[in-house]
Design a protein around this motif. Structure first.
Motif, PDB file in Angstrom:
ATOM      1  N   VAL A  61       0.863  -1.173   0.000  1.00  0.00           N
ATOM      2  CA  VAL A  61       0.000   0.000   0.000  1.00  0.00           C
ATOM      3  C   VAL A  61       0.907   1.232   0.000  1.00  0.00           C
ATOM      4  CG1 VAL A  61      -0.205   0.038   2.528  1.00  0.00           C
ATOM      5  CG2 VAL A  61      -2.007   1.045   1.128  1.00  0.00           C
ATOM      6  N   CYS A  62       0.424   2.320  -0.582  1.00  0.00           N
ATOM      7  CA  CYS A  62       1.190   3.572  -0.636  1.00  0.00           C
ATOM      8  C   CYS A  62       0.392   4.689   0.046  1.00  0.00           C
ATOM      9  CB  CYS A  62       1.485   3.955  -2.085  1.00  0.00           C
ATOM     10  SG  CYS A  62       2.424   2.732  -3.003  1.00  0.00           S
ATOM     11  N   PRO A  63       0.382   4.725   1.377  1.00  0.00           N
ATOM     12  CA  PRO A  63      -0.432   5.724   2.065  1.00  0.00           C
ATOM     13  C   PRO A  63       0.179   7.126   2.061  1.00  0.00           C
ATOM     14  CG  PRO A  63       0.703   4.373   3.667  1.00  0.00           C
ATOM     15  CD  PRO A  63       1.022   3.806   2.302  1.00  0.00           C
ATOM     16  N   ILE A  64       1.506   7.222   1.905  1.00  0.00           N
ATOM     17  CA  ILE A  64       2.178   8.523   1.989  1.00  0.00           C
ATOM     18  C   ILE A  64       3.127   8.691   0.804  1.00  0.00           C
ATOM     19  CG2 ILE A  64       3.710   9.971   3.378  1.00  0.00           C
ATOM     20  CD1 ILE A  64       2.815   8.303   5.817  1.00  0.00           C
ATOM     21  N   ALA A  65       2.928   9.740   0.054  1.00  0.00           N
ATOM     22  CA  ALA A  65       3.843  10.157  -1.011  1.00  0.00           C
ATOM     23  C   ALA A  65       4.188   9.030  -1.991  1.00  0.00           C
ATOM     24  CB  ALA A  65       5.112  10.751  -0.399  1.00  0.00           C
ATOM     25  N   ARG A  66       3.236   8.167  -2.251  1.00  0.00           N
ATOM     26  CA  ARG A  66       3.419   7.075  -3.214  1.00  0.00           C
ATOM     27  C   ARG A  66       4.581   6.140  -2.870  1.00  0.00           C
ATOM     28  NH1 ARG A  66       1.098   9.241  -8.716  1.00  0.00           N
ATOM     29  NH2 ARG A  66       1.950   7.278  -9.408  1.00  0.00           N
ATOM     30  N   ILE A  67       4.947   6.106  -1.595  1.00  0.00           N
ATOM     31  CA  ILE A  67       6.018   5.223  -1.129  1.00  0.00           C
ATOM     32  C   ILE A  67       5.385   3.897  -0.724  1.00  0.00           C
ATOM     33  CG2 ILE A  67       7.804   4.877   0.619  1.00  0.00           C
ATOM     34  CD1 ILE A  67       7.904   7.998   0.828  1.00  0.00           C
ATOM     35  N   LEU A 127       0.235  14.410  15.582  1.00  0.00           N
ATOM     36  CA  LEU A 127       0.174  15.544  14.659  1.00  0.00           C
ATOM     37  C   LEU A 127      -0.208  15.067  13.253  1.00  0.00           C
ATOM     38  CD1 LEU A 127       0.598  18.564  14.107  1.00  0.00           C
ATOM     39  CD2 LEU A 127       3.029  18.037  13.670  1.00  0.00           C
ATOM     40  N   ALA A 128       0.399  13.976  12.810  1.00  0.00           N
ATOM     41  CA  ALA A 128       0.057  13.418  11.493  1.00  0.00           C
ATOM     42  C   ALA A 128      -1.418  13.043  11.436  1.00  0.00           C
ATOM     43  CB  ALA A 128       0.935  12.207  11.183  1.00  0.00           C
ATOM     44  N   HIS A 129      -1.956  12.541  12.543  1.00  0.00           N
ATOM     45  CA  HIS A 129      -3.370  12.188  12.593  1.00  0.00           C
ATOM     46  C   HIS A 129      -4.233  13.421  12.352  1.00  0.00           C
ATOM     47  CE1 HIS A 129      -7.238  11.057  14.516  1.00  0.00           C
ATOM     48  NE2 HIS A 129      -6.998   9.949  13.849  1.00  0.00           N
ATOM     49  N   VAL A 130      -3.907  14.505  13.017  1.00  0.00           N
ATOM     50  CA  VAL A 130      -4.665  15.751  12.866  1.00  0.00           C
ATOM     51  C   VAL A 130      -4.514  16.306  11.448  1.00  0.00           C
ATOM     52  CG1 VAL A 130      -4.778  18.161  13.597  1.00  0.00           C
ATOM     53  CG2 VAL A 130      -4.588  16.351  15.313  1.00  0.00           C
ATOM     54  N   LEU A 131      -3.311  16.266  10.913  1.00  0.00           N
ATOM     55  CA  LEU A 131      -3.033  16.889   9.616  1.00  0.00           C
ATOM     56  C   LEU A 131      -3.584  16.109   8.433  1.00  0.00           C
ATOM     57  CD1 LEU A 131       0.600  18.207  10.142  1.00  0.00           C
ATOM     58  CD2 LEU A 131      -1.545  19.497  10.241  1.00  0.00           C
ATOM     59  N   PHE A 132      -3.486  14.741   8.467  1.00  0.00           N
ATOM     60  CA  PHE A 132      -3.931  14.005   7.280  1.00  0.00           C
ATOM     61  C   PHE A 132      -4.400  12.573   7.496  1.00  0.00           C
ATOM     62  CE2 PHE A 132       0.614  13.183   7.463  1.00  0.00           C
ATOM     63  CZ  PHE A 132       0.727  11.846   7.123  1.00  0.00           C
ATOM     64  N   VAL A 133      -3.952  11.882   8.507  1.00  0.00           N
ATOM     65  CA  VAL A 133      -4.286  10.454   8.624  1.00  0.00           C
ATOM     66  C   VAL A 133      -5.781  10.245   8.840  1.00  0.00           C
ATOM     67  CG1 VAL A 133      -3.957   8.336   9.975  1.00  0.00           C
ATOM     68  CG2 VAL A 133      -1.982   9.770   9.389  1.00  0.00           C
ATOM     69  N   ARG A 134      -6.360  10.997   9.766  1.00  0.00           N
ATOM     70  CA  ARG A 134      -7.802  10.833  10.036  1.00  0.00           C
ATOM     71  C   ARG A 134      -8.618  11.084   8.769  1.00  0.00           C
ATOM     72  NH1 ARG A 134     -11.534  13.061  14.872  1.00  0.00           N
ATOM     73  NH2 ARG A 134     -13.504  12.629  13.869  1.00  0.00           N
ATOM     74  N   ARG A 135      -8.314  12.186   8.076  1.00  0.00           N
ATOM     75  CA  ARG A 135      -9.041  12.533   6.853  1.00  0.00           C
ATOM     76  C   ARG A 135      -8.842  11.457   5.780  1.00  0.00           C
ATOM     77  NH1 ARG A 135      -7.625  17.385   6.722  1.00  0.00           N
ATOM     78  NH2 ARG A 135      -5.685  17.143   5.579  1.00  0.00           N
ATOM     79  N   GLN A 136      -7.622  10.950   5.659  1.00  0.00           N
ATOM     80  CA  GLN A 136      -7.358   9.906   4.671  1.00  0.00           C
ATOM     81  C   GLN A 136      -8.181   8.649   4.970  1.00  0.00           C
ATOM     82  OE1 GLN A 136      -3.513   7.806   4.639  1.00  0.00           O
ATOM     83  NE2 GLN A 136      -3.375   8.359   2.454  1.00  0.00           N
ATOM     84  N   LEU A 137      -8.224   8.223   6.221  1.00  0.00           N
ATOM     85  CA  LEU A 137      -9.022   7.045   6.579  1.00  0.00           C
ATOM     86  C   LEU A 137     -10.507   7.284   6.334  1.00  0.00           C
ATOM     87  CD1 LEU A 137      -7.262   5.786   9.817  1.00  0.00           C
ATOM     88  CD2 LEU A 137      -7.318   4.654   7.583  1.00  0.00           C
ATOM     89  N   GLU A 138     -11.004   8.451   6.709  1.00  0.00           N
ATOM     90  CA  GLU A 138     -12.415   8.764   6.454  1.00  0.00           C
ATOM     91  C   GLU A 138     -12.711   8.742   4.955  1.00  0.00           C
ATOM     92  OE1 GLU A 138     -12.803  12.503   8.507  1.00  0.00           O
ATOM     93  OE2 GLU A 138     -13.244  11.506  10.423  1.00  0.00           O
TER      94      GLU A 138
END
Length: 154
Positions: A61-67, A127-138
């Motif tokens: 899976v590539c959850p961050i920056a296509r890595i 911090l990552a959760h607030v910035l993007f992880v939560r939104r990405q999962l939703e």
């Protein structure tokens, strides 16, 4: 700020319980219900039997920056046509516990996903959760909801 987060989604699926169970308990269907930008690929050999406790499923899976990242989950609990649980053994989360619950209701099935998760890296993870992880999962679960509606109806 909590260190273990909760994501829940409930969806009505107008199909017989056995059909819904067979679809969601088959890891070969995961790519269909995951957004393409995640580049999600099941890397375990295809398995056509029934889901079982102890079953290991591998993905990239590539959850961050296509890595690309390796993700390994284990099916830890199964109650046929009622629920199953997958837990991450290797992957991007410190904790990933995903319960899939199915209840037969008039006209179909009510399915509920309940995910408890925790990120690594302490305050950086929070911090990552607030910035993007939560939104990405939703967004991933919202995508899944739409695809399931396209496959089975509303």
């Amino acid at each position: 700020m909590p260190s273990v987060y909760l994501l829940q989604q409930t969806q009505f699926i107008p199909a017989p319980l056995e059909v819904v169970w067979d679809f969601f308990s088959n890891p070969n269907n995961l790519e269909r219900i995951t957004p393409a930008y995640m580049r999600f690929r099941v890397t375990s050999p295809p398995y056509e039997g029934r889901v079982y406790p102890g079953q290991m499923i591998t993905y990239t899976v590539c959850p961050i920056a296509r890595i690309p990242m390796e993700w390994v989950t284990e099916i830890t609990h199964v109650q046929q046509h009622d629920y199953f649980v997958d837990e991450q053994r290797v992957g991007p989360y410190r904790l990933w516990h995903h319960g899939h619950h199915f209840v037969e209701v008039p006209g179909g099935v009510q399915m509920q996903d309940t995910v408890h998760y925790r990120l690594p890296l302490g305050w950086l993870g929070r911090l990552a959760h607030v910035l993007f992880v939560r939104r990405q999962l939703e967004n991933i679960f919202a995508y899944r909801l739409r695809v399931v509606e396209d496959l089975f109806g509303k």
